[in-house]
Scaffold this motif. Structure first.
Motif, PDB file in Angstrom:
ATOM      1  N   LEU A 104       0.847  -1.113   0.208  1.00  0.00           N
ATOM      2  CA  LEU A 104       0.197   0.024   0.065  1.00  0.00           C
ATOM      3  C   LEU A 104       0.662   1.152   0.060  1.00  0.00           C
ATOM      4  O   LEU A 104       1.763   1.313   0.909  1.00  0.00           O
ATOM      5  N   LEU A 105       0.656   2.120  -0.829  1.00  0.00           N
ATOM      6  CA  LEU A 105       1.319   3.369  -1.268  1.00  0.00           C
ATOM      7  C   LEU A 105       0.403   4.496  -0.983  1.00  0.00           C
ATOM      8  O   LEU A 105      -0.772   4.516  -1.200  1.00  0.00           O
ATOM      9  N   ARG A 106       0.771   5.633  -0.958  1.00  0.00           N
ATOM     10  CA  ARG A 106      -0.022   6.914  -0.723  1.00  0.00           C
ATOM     11  C   ARG A 106       0.488   8.058  -1.748  1.00  0.00           C
ATOM     12  O   ARG A 106       1.920   7.830  -2.094  1.00  0.00           O
ATOM     13  N   VAL A 107      -0.214   8.607  -2.732  1.00  0.00           N
ATOM     14  CA  VAL A 107       0.365   9.575  -3.617  1.00  0.00           C
ATOM     15  C   VAL A 107      -0.525  10.834  -3.468  1.00  0.00           C
ATOM     16  O   VAL A 107      -1.549  10.817  -3.175  1.00  0.00           O
ATOM     17  N   GLU A 108       0.298  12.010  -3.094  1.00  0.00           N
ATOM     18  CA  GLU A 108      -0.178  13.110  -2.793  1.00  0.00           C
ATOM     19  C   GLU A 108      -0.222  14.092  -4.140  1.00  0.00           C
ATOM     20  O   GLU A 108       0.635  14.027  -4.732  1.00  0.00           O
ATOM     21  N   LEU A 109      -1.559  14.569  -4.276  1.00  0.00           N
ATOM     22  CA  LEU A 109      -1.821  15.229  -5.440  1.00  0.00           C
ATOM     23  C   LEU A 109      -2.140  16.911  -5.228  1.00  0.00           C
ATOM     24  O   LEU A 109      -2.886  16.987  -4.256  1.00  0.00           O
ATOM     25  N   THR A 110      -1.786  17.662  -6.006  1.00  0.00           N
ATOM     26  CA  THR A 110      -2.159  19.114  -6.116  1.00  0.00           C
ATOM     27  C   THR A 110      -3.703  19.110  -6.581  1.00  0.00           C
ATOM     28  O   THR A 110      -3.984  18.303  -7.218  1.00  0.00           O
ATOM     29  N   GLN A 112      -4.666  21.071  -8.783  1.00  0.00           N
ATOM     30  CA  GLN A 112      -4.267  21.280 -10.316  1.00  0.00           C
ATOM     31  C   GLN A 112      -3.915  19.904 -10.924  1.00  0.00           C
ATOM     32  O   GLN A 112      -4.317  19.723 -12.065  1.00  0.00           O
ATOM     33  N   GLU A 113      -3.340  18.855 -10.208  1.00  0.00           N
ATOM     34  CA  GLU A 113      -2.958  17.791 -10.676  1.00  0.00           C
ATOM     35  C   GLU A 113      -4.424  16.787 -10.949  1.00  0.00           C
ATOM     36  O   GLU A 113      -4.462  16.009 -11.780  1.00  0.00           O
ATOM     37  N   ALA A 118      -2.276  13.283 -13.883  1.00  0.00           N
ATOM     38  CA  ALA A 118      -0.730  13.759 -13.528  1.00  0.00           C
ATOM     39  C   ALA A 118      -0.138  12.346 -13.716  1.00  0.00           C
ATOM     40  O   ALA A 118      -0.468  11.378 -13.407  1.00  0.00           O
ATOM     41  N   ASP A 119       1.231  12.484 -14.198  1.00  0.00           N
ATOM     42  CA  ASP A 119       2.497  11.201 -14.178  1.00  0.00           C
ATOM     43  C   ASP A 119       3.090  11.506 -12.841  1.00  0.00           C
ATOM     44  O   ASP A 119       3.706  12.397 -12.761  1.00  0.00           O
ATOM     45  N   LYS A 120       3.094  10.486 -12.059  1.00  0.00           N
ATOM     46  CA  LYS A 120       3.876  10.363 -11.121  1.00  0.00           C
ATOM     47  C   LYS A 120       4.718   9.114 -10.873  1.00  0.00           C
ATOM     48  O   LYS A 120       4.350   8.131 -11.482  1.00  0.00           O
ATOM     49  N   THR A 121       5.802   9.419 -10.233  1.00  0.00           N
ATOM     50  CA  THR A 121       6.896   8.335  -9.841  1.00  0.00           C
ATOM     51  C   THR A 121       6.570   8.145  -8.705  1.00  0.00           C
ATOM     52  O   THR A 121       6.999   8.875  -7.735  1.00  0.00           O
ATOM     53  N   ILE A 202       8.102   2.853  -9.845  1.00  0.00           N
ATOM     54  CA  ILE A 202       6.882   2.793 -10.774  1.00  0.00           C
ATOM     55  C   ILE A 202       6.418   4.127 -11.367  1.00  0.00           C
ATOM     56  O   ILE A 202       6.399   4.950 -10.668  1.00  0.00           O
ATOM     57  N   GLU A 203       6.234   4.051 -12.631  1.00  0.00           N
ATOM     58  CA  GLU A 203       5.256   5.209 -13.152  1.00  0.00           C
ATOM     59  C   GLU A 203       3.770   4.998 -13.160  1.00  0.00           C
ATOM     60  O   GLU A 203       3.309   3.867 -13.416  1.00  0.00           O
ATOM     61  N   LEU A 204       3.165   6.066 -12.326  1.00  0.00           N
ATOM     62  CA  LEU A 204       1.841   6.007 -12.229  1.00  0.00           C
ATOM     63  C   LEU A 204       0.947   6.946 -12.955  1.00  0.00           C
ATOM     64  O   LEU A 204       1.286   8.313 -12.914  1.00  0.00           O
ATOM     65  N   LYS A 205      -0.028   6.635 -13.747  1.00  0.00           N
ATOM     66  CA  LYS A 205      -0.742   7.551 -14.632  1.00  0.00           C
ATOM     67  C   LYS A 205      -1.894   7.862 -13.703  1.00  0.00           C
ATOM     68  O   LYS A 205      -2.625   7.049 -13.784  1.00  0.00           O
ATOM     69  N   VAL A 206      -1.925   9.144 -13.112  1.00  0.00           N
ATOM     70  CA  VAL A 206      -3.015   9.302 -12.261  1.00  0.00           C
ATOM     71  C   VAL A 206      -4.100   9.970 -13.086  1.00  0.00           C
ATOM     72  O   VAL A 206      -4.041  10.846 -13.624  1.00  0.00           O
ATOM     73  N   PRO A 207      -5.366   9.301 -13.451  1.00  0.00           N
ATOM     74  CA  PRO A 207      -6.441   9.969 -14.318  1.00  0.00           C
ATOM     75  C   PRO A 207      -7.052  11.083 -13.861  1.00  0.00           C
ATOM     76  O   PRO A 207      -6.931  11.361 -12.517  1.00  0.00           O
ATOM     77  N   ALA A 208      -7.317  12.309 -14.489  1.00  0.00           N
ATOM     78  CA  ALA A 208      -7.744  13.406 -14.083  1.00  0.00           C
ATOM     79  C   ALA A 208      -9.242  13.152 -13.435  1.00  0.00           C
ATOM     80  O   ALA A 208      -9.745  12.231 -13.815  1.00  0.00           O
ATOM     81  N   GLY A 209      -9.565  13.790 -12.359  1.00  0.00           N
ATOM     82  CA  GLY A 209     -10.875  13.657 -11.726  1.00  0.00           C
ATOM     83  C   GLY A 209     -11.057  12.724 -10.804  1.00  0.00           C
ATOM     84  O   GLY A 209     -12.004  12.691 -10.046  1.00  0.00           O
ATOM     85  N   VAL A 210      -9.913  12.189 -10.314  1.00  0.00           N
ATOM     86  CA  VAL A 210      -9.827  11.359  -9.087  1.00  0.00           C
ATOM     87  C   VAL A 210     -10.172  12.026  -7.694  1.00  0.00           C
ATOM     88  O   VAL A 210      -9.878  13.373  -7.663  1.00  0.00           O
ATOM     89  N   GLU A 211     -10.734  11.384  -6.915  1.00  0.00           N
ATOM     90  CA  GLU A 211     -11.101  12.133  -5.509  1.00  0.00           C
ATOM     91  C   GLU A 211     -10.027  11.761  -4.254  1.00  0.00           C
ATOM     92  O   GLU A 211      -9.620  10.419  -4.562  1.00  0.00           O
TER      93      GLU A 211
END
Ligand SMILES: [Zn+2]
Ligand SMILES: [Zn+2]
Length: 360
Positions: A104-110, A112-113, A118-121, A202-211
């Motif tokens: 389990l990981l966490r990814v923080e988004l602004t 704007q992202e 956003a593409d996150k590493t 790993i490269e993660l493509k976070v789709p727009a519109g996530v909550e």
């Protein structure tokens, strides 16, 4: 009751080893996991019962002499016998290969992202396959040996006395811990685990519109299992950082625009900085606090379909403070001209957005 020797298909002079072999062969054919039809199950029961009687020299002697002491009781519990031979349903030694754990990981988004995606590493620190032994757990060039205590069965059987007579029980072999095999030369690099810890990106493509709070599942990106077993899954929890200026309501963005009193009275044009760059907001003459001006399609990109929400700008008219004497005189003159207007109670409105909707 059918003849136990017949049930197993062996002669009355068969050795203990022949009886065991005959039973193993039949058990494999008739096991409920393989054959679920009633006839096979009945036969499996009688074959198992025959084996339990004939596998112990003591009860075999009793049986040969015509006694039914060994399992003659009517309260014969098939489940116990079944469990004792198969280690509670488990056939043979257990596998060294296990599925890896989920990570389990966490990814923080602004915000704007979130609006645009956003593409996150992500740095993942998990168990990966040991490249030296490729999951075999053995030093290269060596192989596991069959456990000499349980002879590869992984289980040790013991005869114990009980109210029903002598019964066989089985427990995991302590020497090989139930695996049926011993690794005499464990791989040095993974200390016989078949996997090692490693960091990777790993490269993660976070789709727009996530909550905020959404959990993404990346299958087979988790830990490699013990003995080089299949990967678990990787879960990524989305955390959206609060924005200082913009809020989110569904797929709309919201913000508050302070408008000086004179602009609200006379009308004006305001420039505001948005995620789409600078935008022009038209303030109408007579614009009220609570009025909402909508900028179409400047909100959050929809997660599941095309298009975007709106940007809703709520007007807040600023009452001027710190007037100099000249400004004070002008307001006094204005007040005299509009003296018929007075403060009054009005019907309750439901929140700021209840008023002025759609007037943008
Ligand atoms: Zn290794
Ligand atoms: Zn063993």
């Amino acid at each position: 009751m059918a003849d136990h020797y017949e049930a197993l298909g062996v002669s009355r002079t068969a050795t203990q080893d022949e009886i065991k072999k005959a039973y193993r062969k039949l058990a494999r054919e008739l096991h409920p996991d393989v054959n679920s039809d009633t006839a096979s199950q009945e036969r499996f029961k009688s074959v198992t019962h025959a084996y339990e009687v004939l596998s112990s020299p003591e009860s075999r002697r009793d049986y040969d002499m015509g006694g039914q002491n060994a399992f003659g009781g009517s309260n014969f519990d098939f489940g116990d016998i079944f469990g004792s031979f198969f280690g509670n349903g488990q056939r043979g030694p257990k596998s060294r290969v296990e599925r890896g754990q989920d990570a389990l990981l966490r990814v923080e988004l602004t915000l704007q992202e979130v609006v645009f995606g956003a593409d996150k590493t992500l740095e993942v620190d998990t168990a990966v396959l040991c490249e030296t032994c490729h999951g075999s757990c053995c030093q290269p060039g060596t192989a596991p040996t069959v456990c000499d205590i349980c002879r590869g069965a992984g289980q040790i059987q013991r005869q114990v006395r009980s109210l029903l007579g002598n019964v066989m029980t089985s427990a995991a072999c302590g020497s090989c811990r139930g695996y049926g095999q011993l690794i005499s030369s464990p791989c040095v690099d993974c200390r016989g685990q078949g996997r090692v810890r490693a960091r990777r990106d790993i490269e993660l493509k976070v789709p727009a519109g996530v909550e905020d709070g959404l959990r993404l599942q990346l299958s087979s990106q988790g830990e490699v299992g013990f003995g080089g077993g299949p990967n678990g899954d990787l879960y990524v929890d989305i955390v959206v950082r609060q924005d200082d200026v913009f809020g989110r309501s569904g797929d709309d963005l919201t913000c508050t625009l302070e408008v000086p009193l004179h602009d609200a009275v006379l009308g004006s044009v305001a420039k505001i900085e948005t995620f789409d760059g600078e935008q022009t907001v038209e303030i109408h003459a007579g614009q009220q606090t609570g009025d909402v001006i909508t900028l179409k399609g400047k909100g959050v990109t929809h997660l599941r379909n095309s298009g975007r929400g709106d940007l809703r700008v709520m007007v807040q008219v600023l009452t001027p403070t710190k007037l100099d004497s000249k400004q004070k005189e002008l307001f006094k003159a204005l007040a005299a001209l509009r003296s018929q207007e007075q403060s009054r109670l009005v019907k309750q409105s439901h929140g700021f957005f209840a008023r002025g909707k759609g007037r943008g």
